[in-house]
Motif scaffolding. Sequence first.
Motif, PDB file in Angstrom:
ATOM      1  N   SER A  39      21.246 -37.242  47.381  1.00  0.00           N
ATOM      2  CA  SER A  39      21.617 -38.817  47.770  1.00  0.00           C
ATOM      3  C   SER A  39      23.085 -38.307  48.394  1.00  0.00           C
ATOM      4  CB  SER A  39      21.761 -39.186  46.671  1.00  0.00           C
ATOM      5  OG  SER A  39      22.787 -40.164  46.702  1.00  0.00           O
ATOM      6  N   PRO A  40      23.678 -39.238  49.067  1.00  0.00           N
ATOM      7  CA  PRO A  40      24.376 -39.481  49.751  1.00  0.00           C
ATOM      8  C   PRO A  40      25.636 -40.070  48.786  1.00  0.00           C
ATOM      9  CG  PRO A  40      23.136 -41.143  51.116  1.00  0.00           C
ATOM     10  CD  PRO A  40      22.532 -39.926  49.819  1.00  0.00           C
ATOM     11  N   ARG A  65      12.760 -49.862  44.512  1.00  0.00           N
ATOM     12  CA  ARG A  65      13.651 -50.675  45.029  1.00  0.00           C
ATOM     13  C   ARG A  65      13.874 -49.887  46.536  1.00  0.00           C
ATOM     14  NH1 ARG A  65      15.464 -52.864  40.784  1.00  0.00           N
ATOM     15  NH2 ARG A  65      17.533 -52.825  41.954  1.00  0.00           N
ATOM     16  N   ILE A  66      14.001 -50.591  47.788  1.00  0.00           N
ATOM     17  CA  ILE A  66      14.581 -50.590  48.887  1.00  0.00           C
ATOM     18  C   ILE A  66      15.222 -51.977  49.365  1.00  0.00           C
ATOM     19  CG2 ILE A  66      14.582 -50.098  51.102  1.00  0.00           C
ATOM     20  CD1 ILE A  66      11.806 -48.562  49.931  1.00  0.00           C
ATOM     21  N   VAL A  74      20.097 -48.819  54.061  1.00  0.00           N
ATOM     22  CA  VAL A  74      19.503 -49.604  52.470  1.00  0.00           C
ATOM     23  C   VAL A  74      19.769 -48.795  52.020  1.00  0.00           C
ATOM     24  CG1 VAL A  74      17.684 -50.036  54.073  1.00  0.00           C
ATOM     25  CG2 VAL A  74      17.796 -47.827  53.406  1.00  0.00           C
ATOM     26  N   ARG A  75      19.989 -49.013  50.367  1.00  0.00           N
ATOM     27  CA  ARG A  75      20.366 -48.550  49.079  1.00  0.00           C
ATOM     28  C   ARG A  75      18.794 -48.153  48.083  1.00  0.00           C
ATOM     29  NH1 ARG A  75      24.433 -49.753  46.161  1.00  0.00           N
ATOM     30  NH2 ARG A  75      24.740 -51.606  46.954  1.00  0.00           N
ATOM     31  N   LEU A  76      18.236 -46.698  48.005  1.00  0.00           N
ATOM     32  CA  LEU A  76      17.107 -46.580  47.338  1.00  0.00           C
ATOM     33  C   LEU A  76      17.633 -46.479  45.897  1.00  0.00           C
ATOM     34  CD1 LEU A  76      16.576 -43.912  49.538  1.00  0.00           C
ATOM     35  CD2 LEU A  76      15.363 -45.737  49.585  1.00  0.00           C
ATOM     36  N   GLY A  85      23.483 -45.033  46.204  1.00  0.00           N
ATOM     37  CA  GLY A  85      23.398 -43.803  47.766  1.00  0.00           C
ATOM     38  C   GLY A  85      23.179 -44.856  48.816  1.00  0.00           C
ATOM     39  N   LEU A  86      24.257 -45.161  49.427  1.00  0.00           N
ATOM     40  CA  LEU A  86      23.389 -45.717  50.261  1.00  0.00           C
ATOM     41  C   LEU A  86      23.149 -44.427  51.775  1.00  0.00           C
ATOM     42  CD1 LEU A  86      26.654 -48.564  51.000  1.00  0.00           C
ATOM     43  CD2 LEU A  86      24.369 -48.051  49.296  1.00  0.00           C
ATOM     44  N   TYR A  87      21.877 -44.982  51.823  1.00  0.00           N
ATOM     45  CA  TYR A  87      21.485 -44.405  53.091  1.00  0.00           C
ATOM     46  C   TYR A  87      21.578 -44.963  54.674  1.00  0.00           C
ATOM     47  CZ  TYR A  87      19.980 -42.128  49.421  1.00  0.00           C
ATOM     48  OH  TYR A  87      19.181 -40.937  47.879  1.00  0.00           O
TER      49      TYR A  87
END
Length: 137
Positions: A39-40, A65-66, A74-76, A85-87
Amino acid sequence: MATTAPTLIRLHRKSRVLELGWGDGRRVELPCEYLRVFSPSAELRGHGLPEPMLIGGKREVGIARIEPVGNYAVRLVFDDGHDSGLYSWDAFDELAREYRANWQRYLQRLAEVGMSRERDVVKLAALVGHYTPPPKR
């Protein structure tokens, strides 16, 4: 780097895989476990850490959820509660390109400290010689 947005983001819940596709025809399937442990988020990345914080016990983690975040990410939301984490499109691109190397290093790091994909507990014996106390002031 400014990677273009994926044209496909599809969650396969049963197999716990996130499928991504881009307009150039490139497609990749990334396991939820991989996305969780890489995760970032600042929670795992810290400030300037050379590698993300090591977590184990995530073999069965899924994505609940996405959530879209503007036009850039997107936030996973994982079913273990992790959601910070924001991807970004760049992050997905890097995670896809570096998947094999990242995954092998992750497995190596788990083994070095006696952790596993099934449990997040470190065997204390594995830590002997791995701890360096902070310098005295």
